[in-house]
Scaffold this active site. Structure first.
Site, mmCIF file in Angstrom:
data_model
loop_
_atom_site.group_PDB
_atom_site.id
_atom_site.type_symbol
_atom_site.label_atom_id
_atom_site.label_comp_id
_atom_site.label_asym_id
_atom_site.label_seq_id
_atom_site.Cartn_x
_atom_site.Cartn_y
_atom_site.Cartn_z
ATOM 1 N N GLY A 16 0.786 -1.186 0.026
ATOM 2 C CA GLY A 16 -0.149 0.012 0.007
ATOM 3 C C GLY A 16 0.912 1.177 0.063
ATOM 4 O O GLY A 16 1.941 1.503 0.715
ATOM 5 N N THR A 17 0.307 2.233 -0.683
ATOM 6 C CA THR A 17 0.915 3.529 -0.702
ATOM 7 C C THR A 17 -0.348 4.640 -1.010
ATOM 8 O O THR A 17 -1.191 3.795 -1.634
ATOM 9 C CB THR A 17 1.839 3.660 -1.637
ATOM 10 O OG1 THR A 17 1.380 3.549 -3.049
ATOM 11 C CG2 THR A 17 3.074 2.671 -1.560
ATOM 12 N N THR A 18 -0.204 5.755 -0.953
ATOM 13 C CA THR A 18 0.705 6.796 -0.310
ATOM 14 C C THR A 18 -0.017 7.452 0.854
ATOM 15 O O THR A 18 -1.245 7.621 0.471
ATOM 16 C CB THR A 18 1.153 7.609 -1.475
ATOM 17 O OG1 THR A 18 1.756 7.003 -2.514
ATOM 18 C CG2 THR A 18 1.994 8.812 -0.856
ATOM 19 N N ASP A 48 -4.585 7.397 -0.033
ATOM 20 C CA ASP A 48 -5.138 6.694 -1.329
ATOM 21 C C ASP A 48 -5.835 5.471 -1.164
ATOM 22 O O ASP A 48 -5.239 4.775 0.013
ATOM 23 C CB ASP A 48 -4.359 6.986 -2.543
ATOM 24 C CG ASP A 48 -3.022 5.438 -2.530
ATOM 25 O OD1 ASP A 48 -2.347 5.486 -1.450
ATOM 26 O OD2 ASP A 48 -3.227 4.791 -3.758
ATOM 27 N N LYS A 66 -5.937 2.572 4.428
ATOM 28 C CA LYS A 66 -4.663 2.790 4.994
ATOM 29 C C LYS A 66 -4.509 3.687 6.095
ATOM 30 O O LYS A 66 -3.470 3.714 6.476
ATOM 31 C CB LYS A 66 -3.838 3.174 3.906
ATOM 32 C CG LYS A 66 -3.739 2.344 2.651
ATOM 33 C CD LYS A 66 -3.017 3.051 1.433
ATOM 34 C CE LYS A 66 -3.288 2.364 -0.070
ATOM 35 N NZ LYS A 66 -2.340 2.934 -1.092
#
Length: 272
Positions: A44-46, A61, A77
């Site tokens: 996962g990002t960001t 995101d 997240k």
């Protein structure tokens, strides 16, 4: 059975170590052979965070990837750590979510044992210790790199902490971002951030930063207008933390996207 310590992770280590986050046996064998396991799990990002007068905003995101594949389009997240703090995760999604749950329980356990809440520095240090316990897995490519933020009741200001994979803790000033799109998000916030931002202005700035990150980083998902999937945004003030409703975030994201149709590079910042 007595708790014995204000640290829930220490208590669990002595009473039921098998309940701590760990690798499955097959993955452990691969790790012992020195193989990089980073491609086996969604990443996962960001995550971005920024302070404003009276609090702090954190947003993430919704995209998770496995190599060049989009593994999930609506992953969350950013989570509340307790009433006055939030934690966002970048890295191996499954381990990161387990770490967040353990961190939430760690803070709740301390409050029940000691009868008071941890200070902001105390919370940041406890999270650093949990990351340090994951170091062996991080060395095999299963790293968890969270971003921690909250309202410090002692100082009356929002504070942001970043970490490295060894558990190193670093306090950031004004704004910060982690994840593969972080370099683009921080560049965006460098131009958009102002010390006199109010809450609404700060929310708009972090959504703009996530848009810029998604524009240049394939692992970061932008506002999904077709599926109506938008970033998760949490706000923490002296009154506590809360997640903005999907309708509120959608309103901000729709304005950002509409403005980018006229100016794809985003808002213009003054030269001096």
């Amino acid at each position: 059975m007595a708790p014995g310590t204000s640290s829930f992770s220490d208590f669990l280590t002595t009473q039921a170590p098998d309940l701590l986050p760990h690798l499955p046996s097959s993955a452990t064998h691969a790790a012992e052979q020195g193989r990089d396991l980073g491609h086996l799990a969604p990443h996962g990002t960001t995550i971005v965070a920024a302070t404003f007068n009276g609090g702090v905003v954190m947003a993430g995101d919704r995209r998770a990837t496995m190599g060049n594949v989009i593994a999930q389009r609506d992953i969350e997240k950013v989570f509340p750590a307790d009433e006055y703090s939030v934690v966002g995760i970048a890295g191996t999604a499954g381990l990161a979510v387990e770490m967040v749950r353990l961190f939430q329980t760690e803070l709740e356990h301390y409050e029940k044992i000691e009868g008071t809440t941890l200070s902001m520095d105390g919370k940041a240090n406890r999270l650093a210790a949990l990351i340090r316990n994951n170091l062996a897995m991080a060395m095999q490519g299963l790293a968890v790199v969270p971003l921690f933020a909250g309202h410090d009741l002692a100082t009356g200001h929002g504070r942001i902490f970043s970490y490295d994979v060894t558990g190193g803790r670093y306090e950031e000033t004004a704004f910060h971002s982690v994840g593969s799109g972080s370099v683009f998000a921080r560049g965006s916030l460098k131009k958009l951030y102002r010390e006199d931002l109010d809450q609404d202005g700060c929310v708009a700035a972090v959504v703009q930063a996530l848009y810029d990150a998604a524009d240049d980083d394939s692992a970061t998902g932008g506002p999904d207008l077709a599926r109506r999937i938008f970033p998760v945004v949490h706000v923490v003030t002296a009154e506590g933390g809360h997640r903005l409703s999907d309708a509120d975030v959608a309103e901000v994201a729709d304005r950002v996207v509409a403005a980018r149709l006229l100016r794809p590079d985003g808002p213009v910042a003054p030269l001096v």
